[in-house]
Every structure is written in C-alpha cells, then in structure tokens.
Design a protein around this motif. Structure first.
Motif, mmCIF file in Angstrom:
data_model
loop_
_atom_site.group_PDB
_atom_site.id
_atom_site.type_symbol
_atom_site.label_atom_id
_atom_site.label_comp_id
_atom_site.label_asym_id
_atom_site.label_seq_id
_atom_site.Cartn_x
_atom_site.Cartn_y
_atom_site.Cartn_z
ATOM 1 N N ASN A 267 132.791 -20.371 78.765
ATOM 2 C CA ASN A 267 134.224 -20.561 78.501
ATOM 3 C C ASN A 267 134.972 -20.867 79.802
ATOM 4 O OD1 ASN A 267 136.181 -20.815 76.504
ATOM 5 N ND2 ASN A 267 136.913 -18.728 76.740
ATOM 6 N N TYR A 268 134.387 -21.740 80.610
ATOM 7 C CA TYR A 268 134.944 -22.151 81.889
ATOM 8 C C TYR A 268 135.455 -23.593 81.786
ATOM 9 C CZ TYR A 268 132.741 -18.275 84.528
ATOM 10 O OH TYR A 268 132.361 -17.061 85.017
ATOM 11 N N SER A 269 136.592 -23.865 82.423
ATOM 12 C CA SER A 269 137.034 -25.242 82.571
ATOM 13 C C SER A 269 136.261 -25.901 83.714
ATOM 14 C CB SER A 269 138.536 -25.299 82.856
ATOM 15 O OG SER A 269 139.281 -24.987 81.694
ATOM 16 N N ILE A 270 136.281 -27.249 83.724
ATOM 17 C CA ILE A 270 135.486 -28.026 84.676
ATOM 18 C C ILE A 270 136.402 -28.763 85.644
ATOM 19 C CG2 ILE A 270 133.833 -29.918 84.932
ATOM 20 C CD1 ILE A 270 132.794 -29.247 82.143
ATOM 21 N N TYR A 271 136.043 -28.742 86.933
ATOM 22 C CA TYR A 271 136.703 -29.560 87.948
ATOM 23 C C TYR A 271 135.689 -30.620 88.396
ATOM 24 C CZ TYR A 271 140.503 -26.183 88.201
ATOM 25 O OH TYR A 271 141.586 -25.373 87.907
ATOM 26 N N SER A 295 135.676 -21.038 86.855
ATOM 27 C CA SER A 295 135.626 -22.476 86.652
ATOM 28 C C SER A 295 134.304 -23.044 87.144
ATOM 29 C CB SER A 295 136.786 -23.164 87.370
ATOM 30 O OG SER A 295 136.688 -22.965 88.772
ATOM 31 N N ILE A 296 134.052 -24.289 86.738
ATOM 32 C CA ILE A 296 132.867 -25.020 87.182
ATOM 33 C C ILE A 296 133.317 -26.153 88.095
ATOM 34 C CG2 ILE A 296 130.965 -26.523 86.457
ATOM 35 C CD1 ILE A 296 130.864 -24.945 83.839
ATOM 36 N N LEU A 297 132.761 -26.200 89.295
ATOM 37 C CA LEU A 297 132.980 -27.332 90.189
ATOM 38 C C LEU A 297 131.788 -28.264 90.029
ATOM 39 C CD1 LEU A 297 134.417 -28.843 92.476
ATOM 40 C CD2 LEU A 297 133.144 -27.413 94.085
ATOM 41 N N LEU A 298 132.048 -29.465 89.530
ATOM 42 C CA LEU A 298 130.979 -30.419 89.222
ATOM 43 C C LEU A 298 131.029 -31.592 90.186
ATOM 44 C CD1 LEU A 298 128.724 -31.543 87.380
ATOM 45 C CD2 LEU A 298 130.538 -32.493 85.925
ATOM 46 N N ILE A 299 129.921 -31.842 90.872
ATOM 47 C CA ILE A 299 129.783 -33.018 91.734
ATOM 48 C C ILE A 299 128.576 -33.797 91.221
ATOM 49 C CG2 ILE A 299 129.440 -33.866 94.088
ATOM 50 C CD1 ILE A 299 130.706 -31.333 95.125
ATOM 51 N N GLU A 300 128.846 -34.889 90.512
ATOM 52 C CA GLU A 300 127.787 -35.643 89.849
ATOM 53 C C GLU A 300 127.245 -36.751 90.749
ATOM 54 O OE1 GLU A 300 128.136 -35.936 85.279
ATOM 55 O OE2 GLU A 300 130.155 -36.351 86.013
ATOM 56 N N ASP A 301 125.986 -37.110 90.466
ATOM 57 C CA ASP A 301 125.337 -38.242 91.135
ATOM 58 C C ASP A 301 125.488 -38.162 92.645
ATOM 59 O OD1 ASP A 301 124.648 -39.251 88.623
ATOM 60 O OD2 ASP A 301 126.563 -40.287 88.441
ATOM 61 N N ARG A 357 132.882 -18.572 90.351
ATOM 62 C CA ARG A 357 132.800 -20.030 90.260
ATOM 63 C C ARG A 357 131.348 -20.475 90.187
ATOM 64 N NH1 ARG A 357 135.829 -23.662 94.551
ATOM 65 N NH2 ARG A 357 134.502 -22.561 96.045
ATOM 66 N N ILE A 358 131.103 -21.478 89.364
ATOM 67 C CA ILE A 358 129.797 -22.111 89.263
ATOM 68 C C ILE A 358 129.898 -23.497 89.899
ATOM 69 C CG2 ILE A 358 128.092 -23.079 87.678
ATOM 70 C CD1 ILE A 358 128.702 -20.817 85.758
ATOM 71 N N ILE A 359 128.993 -23.787 90.823
ATOM 72 C CA ILE A 359 128.932 -25.094 91.466
ATOM 73 C C ILE A 359 127.718 -25.830 90.929
ATOM 74 C CG2 ILE A 359 128.807 -26.323 93.659
ATOM 75 C CD1 ILE A 359 129.866 -23.780 95.007
#
Length: 453
Positions: A267-271, A295-301, A357-359
C-alpha cells in the motif's frame, strides 16, 4: 457657582489656538522623526509596538505549519494534509475543492479537498481548534513558486497541550489513514516546478495474479512483510529503515508488473525517477528528499540511463559480442550525476532522510552496471526476472483463458524449456482469441518460429 464655572471655561478661540499649536507641533515632530530616524528603524519600532499590543489584547495563539522544512517535506504539514480531509463536514466556509484524476473511470466518485483560505474546525479533548490553508508566492529562490502553509489557531492557555499532545495525535491518525487508503499515487518529477506531480495509480497486478515461480514469490512476500514490521529492528541495529531491490532480466519478463504487485501489497505510492532529467548530484538530493515516508522510489532501466550512449553500446554488442563481454564496459550515469551521489541515497547518510522506503532498480543488463552498485548491502535483494517457465505459462493460461488443463499443455511446456520466450510474448499470444484451441495452436506455431529463428 455655575457662573464661576462658565467664567473659567476657555473660549472657543482659545481652544482653537491650542489645537492649532498641537497640530503644528505634531507635524513638526513627524517631520523631524522622518528626517532623523531611518525607515528601517521606524518600521522596526512600529512592528514591535504592533506585536506587543496585539499579543496583549489577543487571546488566541497561532501555529504556522509550512509545507517545506529544511529542504524536505514538513511531516507535520503532510500529516495535516492527510488528516484534515476527514473533517470536511466541519468546514466553516462555503466552498470545497473537488478533483478527479481517474482517467480509467470518469464516473468514479471525485475527491474532496480543502480550498485555500477555507477554515476547518476541529475539537481535541474539549479544545476548539481552527485550521486554515494559505498559499503565497515564494520569491526567495531564483524561480518563484507557490508556498503553502497551514495556520492552526487555539486559545493561548491550550498552547502547551497542543504542542505536546495534538500534533502527535494527528501524526498517528495520518499513518493509520495512509495504511488504509484506497488509492495509491504514482509521482513524476517536474524539474520546472521542482515538485513531484501525482497521478492515480491503478495497476491491478497483485501477488495473487502475478505469474511468478511460487518459491520466489513467497520468499519476496515474507521479505516485504518482515521489512514492514521491522521498525524496531532497524532502530536497534542503527540502520536506515529502507529496503533495496534490484530487478534484472530481459525486457518483457514482468519487472514493471512486480513493482506494481509490491506497491499494492505494501500500500505504498510510487516515485518514478527518470535519471535523464537529473542535472547533477545537488538536484538529485533535492529530488529525493522531497519523497515521503512509506513509498517506493523506482529507477527503471538503469543500464539505459545514458540514452544514446546505451543504444550505441547495444549496437556494438550485436556487432562484436565476444569483444564486449571481454571488455565488459559499464554504462555511465547521465550528465553530472555521479555514482557516489546515487549511492548516497542507497546506503549513505542521505538514505536516512525518509523512513520506511523501498528502493527498486530495474535493468535489462545487470552485467553493465558498475560493480559498486552490486556490492553486498547496496541492493538487499537481487531478483532475476527470467524467461517464461512451464509454471508461469500455466498461470498465464489460467488468467487469460480460464483453463488449468489442456492436451496442448505438455508440448508447449517442453518447447518452453528449449525456447527463450518472455512472459510478455506468451501473454500477447494468449490474447489472440478466447478459444483455447485456437490460441494454444497459435502459441505452438509462435514457439516453433522462434526455435527456427
């Protein structure tokens, strides 16, 4: 006696003369005051007298809660922002903010919020409180922007009570509300405004529907649950309350779907941070300190972060794969973002700016990443998102065709062990028709063509 009184009363001409003299003296004094005392000192004296008399005669006390505090989001402002919408029935002004950003369902119920200058009345242990939201231009930085802040007003005698108990109460209430929220957001950073802009996140993938090997899925769920309940553990061992995941594997293997499943489970929003838009380490620090707890910090690719350089290297891979493997080149970070700056938010001092926080990093080419990112302790869990397996195929077939057994399952499963096909490719074939016979026959032909190719 009466005649004596009237004889002592000054005449009208005398009164007028006295008034004229006082007026002249006042004008002279004001002129001298303006000429002798500088403007700054006069303003200071006037402000002090104003503050003194207003404080003496005013029985109220006002707390000012600004949105930004020490370059990060003011968590008290954030708590009020979450808590106050539950009190909209107590709004004393005749207006409400109405918004709807659900693009998938235009008929969805809109959200109601607090307009600027609207007053909301709250009551805490018999104390009447008045909240007001304000917004003004902030011209202190080189780029002016809107500065938001709350005023919380109460009687002076309750000031200490509010400071000791009420703020803790709204902080606890906001955490409970966020835990039970129905809608998640996905944020993207807007460099021009120096803010994260949210949008409704309604990805329906959950761990229940996620096509993943059961052992890996269960291990990941246990890890997430342990992290969620690990506040005391992280505090005891002196580590920041964060968890890092590296998702790697070929394109189309479900990395984005796994991120969605994690967000829905926690139930975390994504950054969602695009490193290409980050100019330097200073900007990176500013961007990441504006993210919020839980929150989730997302760094893709991550391997493609340098854009043209990455595409050039991919082309060189195709032309001279053996030579590339020997040299094992690393894809650089974009522009002036350094590896040390990025690592500071993974496990350095800046990693403690946000709690719980989840990275998540995703990459198609793990071998291209700098070894510093892969060292133990940087990314806590490395998850290989691999090609489609027989189990994943059966899970996808149950989801898309609604069947768990079929005569063509056995030959397809054997082919999947010999042919590299991604779950995305299999899903595309399963969506061709609702008829299992037609769809599975087409899937066999697709796998045969890949085997030949």
């Amino acid at each position: 006696m009466a005649s004596s009184f009237f004889t002592k009363t000054p005449s009208l001409s005398a009164i007028f003369s006295i008034y004229t003299s006082l007026s002249a003296f006042t004008i002279l004094f004001r002129t001298l005051l303006h000429q002798i005392i500088p403007v700054q000192i006069r303003d200071f004296i006037i402000s002090k007298f104003t503050d003194y008399f207003s404080a003496y005669f005013n029985s109220n006390f006002t707390f000012i809660i600004e949105e930004q505090c020490d370059y990060v989001t003011n968590q008290t402002f954030r708590a009020a922002q979450v808590y106050l919408p539950t009190l909209l029935s107590r709004i004393s002004t005749g207006s409400l903010l109405v918004s709807s950003s659900n693009l998938k369902n235009p008929m969805a119920k809109p959200k109601f919020g607090i307009p600027v200058k609207a007053k909301i009345i709250d009551e805490f242990q018999g104390i009447r409180l008045e909240w007001t939201l304000f917004s003004a231009k902030d011209n202190t930085s080189y780029m002016s922007k809107q500065k938001r802040y709350f005023h919380l007003t109460c009687k002076k005698e309750f000031r200490d009570k509010i400071m000791s108990d009420y703020f803790a109460y709204i902080a606890k209430s906001s955490v409970k509300i966020l835990t039970q929220r129905d809608n998640l957001n996905i944020h993207t950073y807007i460099p021009e405004h120096k803010t994260w802009e949210p949008a409704i996140f309604q990805h329906h993938t959950t761990f229940e529907t996620l096509a993943m090997e059961p052992e890996l899925k269960n291990t990941l769920i246990r890890d997430l649950d342990a992290f969620s309940n690990g506040k005391d553990f992280f505090k005891t061992v002196g580590r920041a309350w964060k968890r890092g995941y590296l998702l790697y594997g070929p394109p189309g293997t479900g990395k984005s779907s796994l991120v969605a499943a994690i967000a829905n489970h926690m139930n975390y929003s994504i950054y969602d941070l695009q490193l290409q838009s980050v100019k330097d380490d200073a900007m990176l620090r500013q961007i990441l300190t504006l993210t919020e707890n839980r929150s989730i910090l997302l760094i893709e690719d991550l391997d493609c972060s340098s854009g043209a350089d990455a595409r050039k290297e991919d082309k060189e891979d195709d032309e001279n794969q053996t030579k590339k493997k020997k040299n094992n080149p690393k894809v650089p970070l974009p522009q002036n973002v350094t590896l040390s700056g990025l690592l500071n938010f993974v496990d350095g001092l800046w990693s403690s700016c946000v709690e719980e926080r989840i990275i998540i990093f995703t990459t198609n080419h793990k071998e291209k990443l700098d070894p510093a990112l892969l060292r133990p302790g940087r990314m806590d869990v490395h998850i290989l998102m691999d090609y489609c397996t027989p189990f994943v195929f059966k899970k996808l077939t149950a989801l898309y065709l609604g069947i768990e057994e079929h005569d063509m399952f056995e030959p397809i499963e054997k082919m999947l062990l010999a042919v590299k096909a991604t779950p995305a490719e299999i899903t595309e074939q399963l969506m061709v028709s609702k008829n299992p016979d037609v769809t599975l026959k087409g899937l066999i032909e697709f796998l045969e063509s890949k085997k030949i190719g």
